[in-house]
Design a protein around this motif. Structure first.
Motif, PDB file in Angstrom:
ATOM      1  N   SER A 103      31.665  18.747  -0.385  1.00 34.41           N
ATOM      2  CA  SER A 103      30.659  19.505   0.346  1.00 34.41           C
ATOM      3  C   SER A 103      30.284  20.747  -0.449  1.00 34.41           C
ATOM      4  O   SER A 103      31.139  21.495  -0.902  1.00 34.41           O
ATOM      5  N   GLY A 104      28.992  20.960  -0.608  1.00 33.29           N
ATOM      6  CA  GLY A 104      28.534  22.123  -1.362  1.00 33.29           C
ATOM      7  C   GLY A 104      27.024  22.215  -1.286  1.00 33.29           C
ATOM      8  O   GLY A 104      26.363  21.265  -0.903  1.00 33.29           O
ATOM      9  N   ALA A 105      26.516  23.363  -1.632  1.00 27.89           N
ATOM     10  CA  ALA A 105      25.066  23.584  -1.517  1.00 27.89           C
ATOM     11  C   ALA A 105      24.363  23.310  -2.834  1.00 27.89           C
ATOM     12  O   ALA A 105      23.651  24.145  -3.349  1.00 27.89           O
ATOM     13  N   THR A 106      24.558  22.127  -3.356  1.00 31.04           N
ATOM     14  CA  THR A 106      24.064  21.813  -4.697  1.00 31.04           C
ATOM     15  C   THR A 106      22.553  21.916  -4.863  1.00 31.04           C
ATOM     16  O   THR A 106      22.083  22.416  -5.862  1.00 31.04           O
ATOM     17  N   TYR A 107      21.825  21.444  -3.891  1.00 26.70           N
ATOM     18  CA  TYR A 107      20.373  21.367  -4.087  1.00 26.70           C
ATOM     19  C   TYR A 107      19.736  22.746  -4.127  1.00 26.70           C
ATOM     20  O   TYR A 107      18.703  22.942  -4.720  1.00 26.70           O
ATOM     21  N   THR A 108      20.368  23.720  -3.461  1.00 26.31           N
ATOM     22  CA  THR A 108      19.817  25.072  -3.524  1.00 26.31           C
ATOM     23  C   THR A 108      19.848  25.550  -4.971  1.00 26.31           C
ATOM     24  O   THR A 108      18.881  26.055  -5.500  1.00 26.31           O
ATOM     25  N   SER A 109      21.002  25.291  -5.601  1.00 25.28           N
ATOM     26  CA  SER A 109      21.150  25.659  -6.989  1.00 25.28           C
ATOM     27  C   SER A 109      20.126  24.921  -7.856  1.00 25.28           C
ATOM     28  O   SER A 109      19.551  25.481  -8.771  1.00 25.28           O
TER      29      SER A 109
END
Lengths: 248, 182
Positions: free
Chosen positions: B160-166
């Protein structure tokens, strides 16, 4: 068996189902559902329903039941999050993407379960709904990504019939400013992960909690059935009282 | 074809930027990136002040203690950072990247190039923040806990992580950099 698509909703979507011989049509049905959601709710598609609503081409009575459902859920979330969640942009346009993602993953999981699939997870851009058990007949093991080193995991949790969403930014070192208050540096909380009874609940509250900055983890603590793990700019984590129940 | 070449240059530059940045991040004098502080654990009862603001009273702490209620006062944000010694030379100026879809909203960055190197990256649009007052219905005596994050080594099924924001930030930075090389 596992399948990943990277061409829908601008993020990788992975479906893993326990078993060697999972009919391809199960995967196809899930991806087709996400495609339909993308076609309806993407503000980047000229002909999507949401774009047409924003252009004033579709009047309220002519909105689809799905659109009305999402608008109603967004309104409910706005109230529950004390205004820290709003699908109306400063420019007045509606962008329900903050609620659509979790909602769509949860619906896709329901769709898969209706097809008789019991043990699986659906991961869309790092937001995950896990049902049943993994291939070792244990709860699904989910890692929380290190916001400073994306290849590293900083926490492992086990989930069965639950969802986990992470909201945050992985850009570090550069200052991130609040465009509405240019003197404020947004580097206090870099990510917050929220576990809930499903991904819809986890996602919408992770989004709202991240917007609250340091108060976000307190907000999660105040909500029944939700646990959270937030990480600040110094790599210090703060987590809710029962979060450890999920930690492996 | 020309566009492809531009894109390639932009991606290579971006990879270089992030590479250099990660080295920069690991430099010992960069306090914001040192997160290997001694583990801090405390139970923090939450109280509500007369202004309705939530505060956390620290009860027990070990050394480099940090309360989570009082944001550490840091030096005022400077617009110019340590100069990244990028190999390639960019044209001086300020470049604004495209507004990229971070799904929860748009992100858009502005980069500043001075003396051929990127001296600043600023997000001029980011997908969060509302500045309204917050009222929380606290459930009885919430007990938050705290720890320094540490790398884990278990076999896991998913992350789980906010990859697409990056990804959206990278997209916007890449487009700004491609203007600087044009």
């Amino acid at each position: 068996m596992k399948q990943t698509r990277t061409d829908i909703m601008g993020m990788p979507i992975t479906v893993e189902v326990v078993g060697e011989h999972v009919p391809a049509e199960h995967f196809d049905a899930v991806f087709a559902y996400f495609e339909a959601v993308d076609a309806r709710f993407s503000t980047y598609k000229n002909g999507s329903e949401i774009t047409r609503i924003n252009r004033g081409e579709i009047s309220k009575p002519k909105q689809s039941p799905e659109m009305r459902e999402v608008f109603a859920l967004a309104e409910k979330t706005k109230e529950e999050a004390n205004g820290y969640f709003d699908i109306r942009n400063p420019d007045g346009l509606l962008d329900p993407s903050g609620i659509v993602k979790g909602w769509a993953i949860h619906k896709a999981a329901n769709l898969l379960e209706k097809r008789g699939v019991k043990n699986f997870y659906i991961d869309a851009g790092g937001d995950i709904e896990a049902r049943g058990m993994n291939d070792e007949n244990l709860p699904w093991k989910i890692g929380i990504r290190n916001p400073f080193k994306p290849a590293e995991i900083v926490k492992n949790v086990q989930l069965s019939n639950a969802g986990i969403a992470t909201s945050g930014t992985y850009i570090r070192g550069f200052h991130i400013y609040d465009p509405r208050s240019p003197d404020t540096v947004l580097d206090e909380i870099v990510s917050i992960s929220v576990i809930g009874p499903n991904i819809y609940e986890a996602d919408r509250f992770a989004t709202a909690a991240f917007a609250m900055g340091r108060q976000g983890i307190l907000f999660i603590e105040s909500l029944d059935g939700l646990e959270g793990y937030s990480i600040d700019a110094y790599g210090q984590a703060t987590y809710t009282s029962n979060f450890n129940n999920y930690v492996i | 074809m020309k566009n492809k070449a531009k894109k390639y240059v932009a991606s290579v530059s971006l990879v270089a930027l992030f590479g250099i940045y990660s080295i920069y991040q690991n430099l010992p004098d960069n306090s914001s990136a040192t997160y290997a502080a001694a583990p801090v654990s405390y139970n923090a009862p939450v109280t509500k002040s007369s202004t309705g603001q939530l505060a956390i009273a620290e009860t027990t702490t070990t050394t480099p203690a940090r309360t989570i209620s009082s944001p550490t006062k840091r030096s005022s944000p400077s617009t110019v950072h340590r100069v990244s010694p990028l190999a390639s030379s960019y044209k001086d100026g300020v470049y604004t990247g495209i507004s990229a879809d971070a799904y929860y909203g748009n992100v858009q960055v502005q980069i500043t190039v001075q003396g051929g190197v990127v001296t600043d990256v600023t997000a001029i649009q980011s997908p969060d923040t509302h500045s309204r007052s917050l009222a929380i219905n606290s459930r009885a005596l919430p007990m938050l806990r705290s720890e320094a994050i540490t790398a884990q080594n278990a076999r896991i099924n998913a992350v789980s992580g906010a990859t697409y924001t990056s990804a959206a930030y990278k997209e916007s930075i890449a487009s700004a950099l491609s203007q600087a090389t044009a």
